[in-house]
Design an enzyme around this catalytic site. Structure first.
Site, PDB file in Angstrom:
ATOM      1  N   PRO A   2     -45.501 -38.499  -7.374  1.00 27.85           N
ATOM      2  CA  PRO A   2     -46.102 -39.819  -7.227  1.00 27.85           C
ATOM      3  C   PRO A   2     -45.378 -40.824  -8.134  1.00 27.85           C
ATOM      4  O   PRO A   2     -45.108 -40.518  -9.288  1.00 27.85           O
ATOM      5  CB  PRO A   2     -47.544 -39.618  -7.694  1.00 27.85           C
ATOM      6  CG  PRO A   2     -47.767 -38.154  -7.706  1.00 27.85           C
ATOM      7  CD  PRO A   2     -46.433 -37.517  -7.903  1.00 27.85           C
ATOM      8  N   GLU A   3     -45.042 -41.960  -7.596  1.00 27.13           N
ATOM      9  CA  GLU A   3     -44.336 -42.959  -8.374  1.00 27.13           C
ATOM     10  C   GLU A   3     -45.315 -43.860  -9.107  1.00 27.13           C
ATOM     11  O   GLU A   3     -46.496 -43.893  -8.792  1.00 27.13           O
ATOM     12  CB  GLU A   3     -43.470 -43.808  -7.436  1.00 27.13           C
ATOM     13  CG  GLU A   3     -42.397 -43.010  -6.734  1.00 27.13           C
ATOM     14  CD  GLU A   3     -41.331 -42.486  -7.696  1.00 27.13           C
ATOM     15  OE1 GLU A   3     -41.083 -43.138  -8.723  1.00 27.13           O
ATOM     16  OE2 GLU A   3     -40.762 -41.418  -7.421  1.00 27.13           O
ATOM     17  N   LYS A  55     -46.906 -43.355 -15.251  1.00 24.90           N
ATOM     18  CA  LYS A  55     -47.386 -42.285 -14.364  1.00 24.90           C
ATOM     19  C   LYS A  55     -48.651 -41.624 -14.893  1.00 24.90           C
ATOM     20  O   LYS A  55     -49.070 -40.582 -14.404  1.00 24.90           O
ATOM     21  CB  LYS A  55     -46.265 -41.279 -14.132  1.00 24.90           C
ATOM     22  CG  LYS A  55     -45.131 -41.940 -13.365  1.00 24.90           C
ATOM     23  CD  LYS A  55     -44.001 -41.040 -13.048  1.00 24.90           C
ATOM     24  CE  LYS A  55     -42.945 -41.853 -12.272  1.00 24.90           C
ATOM     25  NZ  LYS A  55     -41.771 -41.058 -11.957  1.00 24.90           N
ATOM     26  N   CYS A 270     -32.221 -56.760   5.745  1.00 21.67           N
ATOM     27  CA  CYS A 270     -31.400 -57.309   6.829  1.00 21.67           C
ATOM     28  C   CYS A 270     -30.056 -57.703   6.241  1.00 21.67           C
ATOM     29  O   CYS A 270     -29.995 -58.567   5.366  1.00 21.67           O
ATOM     30  CB  CYS A 270     -32.083 -58.530   7.457  1.00 21.67           C
ATOM     31  SG  CYS A 270     -30.975 -59.400   8.579  1.00 21.67           S
TER      32      CYS A 270
HETATM   33 ZN   LIG Z   1     -31.994 -61.185   9.459  1.00 17.76          ZN
END
Ligand SMILES: [Zn+2]
Length: 276
Positions: A2-3, A55, A270
Site C-alpha cells: 500500500p502506498e 505508511k 498526453c
Molecule cells: Zn492531448
C-alpha cells in the site's frame, strides 16, 4: 505494498466513519495488544481521530492511547457496516474495532502497537505528514516550497509524496498534470513557481470535488477505495487516467502510460498536451 496516498485515503475513510464514536467492541489476535486491552479497556473509549503518517496509520483514542499500525506488504484496514460480511477470512483478522455503526478490521496488519502521546513522540521512525490539501488553512506557498525541496525528482513523484503534501493519490496525480499541461516526468527544477502553484491549486480542486462526491456515496473502505456506485460515470469524467491508447479528450492523440518511480505507479499522459 500500500502506498502513502492509499494509506492516507484509508485513514480518511476510517476517520469519517469512526471519529467521535464510542468503541463498543475490541478484538485482537495479538497477545501484546490484548494485554493492553486487559489493563486499559479499549471498549468505552472514544475514537478521537484517525490519521496517516507516511505508511503508518494512527488511531487516537480518548485517555491518551494511540493505536499505531503499519501495513508492510499485505496488511490492510477494511471498513464494514456492523454485521456486514467481511471480504477476507476471519483468520486474517488481527485487530477489530467496532462502534455502533461500523467495524474497522485490520487484516494481516504485521505491525501494531499501542502508544501514549509521550511514547509516540519517541517513535521517530513515524514521519511527519505534509500539509493536508483539504484543510481550510492549507498554505499553497508552503506546499510549493515543499515541492521545490525535491528539485531533482520528477513532478508526478513529488505530487504523490505525502510528506510534501498530503492527499494526492495516483489517479489525481495524472489528472492534475494533464490539466496543467505539465509532463509528469519533468524534473521539479524545470518548473517555475507559477506552474507549481497551478499544480497545487488543481490538485486541491480535484480533491475537494472528490470528497464532495463521497459525501452522498458510500464511505470508502481500504479494499474498495473507489465508490461502488456511478463508477462508470466517474471514469467517463477522467481525462487521462486509465485511458492508455484512447484518444486525448482535447487533441485526439493516443494517451500514453508508463510505470513511474520507485513505487512503479502507473502514470498516464498526453504526449501532445504535455510535451517533453
Ligand atoms: Zn492531448
Amino acid at each position: 505494498m500500500p502506498e502513502g496516498d492509499t494509506i492516507f485515503r484509508s485513514a480518511r475513510a476510517l476517520n469519517r466513519a469512526l471519529a467521535g464514536k464510542i468503541v463498543t467492541r475490541f478484538e485482537t489476535a495479538y497477545a501484546h495488544l490484548a494485554t493492553v486491552d486487559d489493563d486499559k479497556k479499549i471498549a468505552g473509549r472514544t475514537v478521537e481521530r484517525v490519521e496517516a503518517r507516511g505508511k503508518w496509520l494512527l488511531m487516537y483514542l480518548s485517555d491518551d492511547l494511540v493505536l499505531v499500525t503499519h501495513m508492510r506488504m499485505n496488511g490492510s484496514w477494511h471498513l464494514y457496516r456492523t454485521g456486514e460480511r467481511w471480504r477476507r477470512p476471519r483468520r486474517d483478522m488481527r485487530i477489530m474495532i467496532e462502534t455502533a455503526d461500523w467495524s474497522a478490521v485490520g487484516f494481516t496488519v504485521p505491525v501494531a502497537e499501542f502508544h501514549s502521546a509521550a511514547s509516540l513522540l519517541r517513535k521517530t521512525m513515524i514521519p511527519a505528514l505534509g500539509p493536508d490539501l483539504l484543510k481550510q488553512d492549507f498554505d499553497i506557498a508552503r506546499a510549493v516550497a515543499g515541492i521545490q525541496e525535491h528539485a531533482d525528482e520528477q513532478i508526478a513523484e513529488v505530487l504523490l509524496n505525502q510528506r510534501v503534501m498530503a492527499g494526492v493519490g495516483n489517479v489525481y496525480k495524472s489528472e492534475t498534470c494533464f490539466m496543467c499541461g505539465v509532463n509528469p516526468f519533468w524534473q521539479v527544477r524545470t518548473l517555475d513557481p507559477s506552474q507549481l502553484e497551478q499544480l497545487v491549486f488543481m490538485a486541491r480542486k480535484f480533491l475537494s470535488l472528490h470528497v464532495a462526491e463521497d459525501v452522498d456515496g458510500e464511505i470508502s473502505t481500504y479494499a474498495g477505495l473507489r465508490r461502488t456506485t456511478n463508477t462508470a460515470d466517474r471514469s467517463a469524467r477522467l481525462w487521462v487516467y486509465g485511458r492508455a491508447g484512447k484518444p486525448c479528450r482535447r487533441c485526439g492523440t493516443p494517451i500514453e502510460m508508463r510505470k513511474q518511480g520507485s513505487g512503479a505507479r502507473t502514470t498516464f499522459w498526453c504526449p501532445t498536451c504535455q510535451p517533453i
